[in-house]
Design a protein around this motif. Structure first.
Motif, PDB file in Angstrom:
ATOM      1  N   ASN A 117      -6.816   0.155  -6.610  1.00  0.00           N
ATOM      2  CA  ASN A 117      -6.558  -1.394  -5.280  1.00  0.00           C
ATOM      3  C   ASN A 117      -7.350  -2.665  -5.515  1.00  0.00           C
ATOM      4  O   ASN A 117      -7.582  -2.398  -7.085  1.00  0.00           O
ATOM      5  CB  ASN A 117      -6.643  -0.764  -3.829  1.00  0.00           C
ATOM      6  N   ASN A 118      -6.935  -3.519  -5.421  1.00  0.00           N
ATOM      7  CA  ASN A 118      -7.905  -4.616  -5.311  1.00  0.00           C
ATOM      8  C   ASN A 118      -8.682  -4.559  -5.090  1.00  0.00           C
ATOM      9  O   ASN A 118      -9.704  -5.658  -5.364  1.00  0.00           O
ATOM     10  CB  ASN A 118      -6.528  -5.963  -5.283  1.00  0.00           C
ATOM     11  N   CYS A 132      -5.162  -1.761   1.386  1.00  0.00           N
ATOM     12  CA  CYS A 132      -4.525  -3.093   0.746  1.00  0.00           C
ATOM     13  C   CYS A 132      -3.955  -2.477  -0.516  1.00  0.00           C
ATOM     14  O   CYS A 132      -2.972  -1.745  -0.606  1.00  0.00           O
ATOM     15  CB  CYS A 132      -5.938  -3.475   0.580  1.00  0.00           C
ATOM     16  N   SER A 133      -3.642  -4.016  -0.601  1.00  0.00           N
ATOM     17  CA  SER A 133      -2.513  -3.594  -1.977  1.00  0.00           C
ATOM     18  C   SER A 133      -2.968  -3.016  -3.252  1.00  0.00           C
ATOM     19  O   SER A 133      -4.351  -2.722  -3.470  1.00  0.00           O
ATOM     20  CB  SER A 133      -2.620  -5.098  -2.891  1.00  0.00           C
ATOM     21  N   LEU A 134      -1.542  -2.586  -3.649  1.00  0.00           N
ATOM     22  CA  LEU A 134      -2.045  -1.193  -4.692  1.00  0.00           C
ATOM     23  C   LEU A 134      -1.731  -2.421  -5.715  1.00  0.00           C
ATOM     24  O   LEU A 134      -0.646  -3.144  -5.341  1.00  0.00           O
ATOM     25  CB  LEU A 134      -0.862  -0.095  -4.919  1.00  0.00           C
ATOM     26  N   CYS A 135      -2.109  -2.083  -7.181  1.00  0.00           N
ATOM     27  CA  CYS A 135      -2.274  -2.479  -8.263  1.00  0.00           C
ATOM     28  C   CYS A 135      -1.760  -2.147  -9.617  1.00  0.00           C
ATOM     29  O   CYS A 135      -1.531  -2.741 -10.084  1.00  0.00           O
ATOM     30  CB  CYS A 135      -3.325  -4.026  -8.501  1.00  0.00           C
ATOM     31  N   ASP A 176      -2.549   3.475   1.052  1.00  0.00           N
ATOM     32  CA  ASP A 176      -3.556   2.244   0.771  1.00  0.00           C
ATOM     33  C   ASP A 176      -3.544   1.313   1.694  1.00  0.00           C
ATOM     34  O   ASP A 176      -2.434   0.883   2.139  1.00  0.00           O
ATOM     35  CB  ASP A 176      -4.039   1.264  -0.261  1.00  0.00           C
ATOM     36  N   THR A 211      -3.659   5.988  -8.682  1.00  0.00           N
ATOM     37  CA  THR A 211      -3.562   5.036  -8.390  1.00  0.00           C
ATOM     38  C   THR A 211      -5.179   3.771  -7.942  1.00  0.00           C
ATOM     39  O   THR A 211      -6.122   4.458  -7.708  1.00  0.00           O
ATOM     40  CB  THR A 211      -2.789   4.612  -6.602  1.00  0.00           C
ATOM     41  N   GLY A 264       0.549  -1.660   0.262  1.00  0.00           N
ATOM     42  CA  GLY A 264      -0.561  -0.157   0.308  1.00  0.00           C
ATOM     43  C   GLY A 264       0.570   1.351   0.416  1.00  0.00           C
ATOM     44  O   GLY A 264       0.738   2.295   0.347  1.00  0.00           O
TER      45      GLY A 264
END
Length: 214
Positions: free
Chosen positions: A180-181, A163-166, A161, A178, A141
């Motif tokens: 995120n998932n 959670c995971s930024l993808c 973030d 950006t 994140g």
């Protein structure tokens, strides 16, 4: 495609995660990069096309470069310089040299710039480039702003973030987007010293919602 044109290929005993053509101004490009993943030893490989006796073109390996972890992204920032990221949380700038023979030269390495709160390395999931500037995101994140002109990280936004930024992309030189998932997208103004986005939206929304920063 006409009936006289045929697709040509070469078998590779590895999983390919990325492929990027090398820039060739004013001419048709014949060279490209690939990055591998989920292999015992991953690598970035430089390819070109050769012609056989039947005048058929096929790709052949010119040189390769070993990578710790999976190759998660590749992008050229000039004809001979490109950026690569890995699942080990590392971002590199490498150069394709051709004198006296083709090889990779490592210029800058930002090692483990993505990591969890436990200090374990976190995958760098994506990055975007704008001229010499680079912005990376990861499963931690975190957002990192880098430049090809210095070895230190220019700026880090921790906990950007939960959670995971993808994914990430430059909208303009001072703004990035950006994702995120969970399907949440945020716009960040890099001129702003605050660690907050200027607006955000959900994947099924069509209008941005401003963030009030009193």
């Amino acid at each position: 495609m006409t009936s006289e044109q045929n697709a040509q290929g070469t078998f590779v005993s590895e999983k390919i995660s990325k492929i990027r053509w090398q820039h060739e101004p004013f001419s048709e490009t014949k060279t490209f990069l690939t990055g591998s993943w989920d292999n015992p030893y991953n690598k970035i490989t430089y390819w070109t096309f050769q012609t056989n006796e039947d005048d058929e073109s096929y790709p052949v390996v010119v040189t390769s470069f070993s990578v710790c972890g999976d190759v998660t992204e590749l992008q050229f920032i000039s004809k001979d310089f490109f950026v690569a990221s890995s699942s080990e949380g590392t971002v590199k700038i490498l150069q394709i040299q051709s004198d006296p023979y083709s090889q990779f030269k490592e210029h800058i390495t930002w090692k483990n710039i993505h990591r969890f709160s436990t200090e374990e390395t976190a995958p760098c999931t994506a990055f975007s480039t704008f001229e010499q500037d680079i912005v990376s995101v990861g499963e931690d994140g975190r957002i990192n702003l880098l430049t090809a002109q210095q070895k230190e990280v220019v700026r880090t936004i921790d906990n950007a973030d939960s959670c995971s930024l993808c994914s990430v992309d430059f909208l303009r030189h001072n703004e990035i987007l950006t994702g995120n998932n969970r399907g949440h997208m945020k716009i960040w103004d890099l001129r702003n010293d605050q660690q907050k986005p200027v607006s955000f939206m959900l994947s099924d929304q069509t209008t941005m919602m401003p963030i009030l920063t009193g």
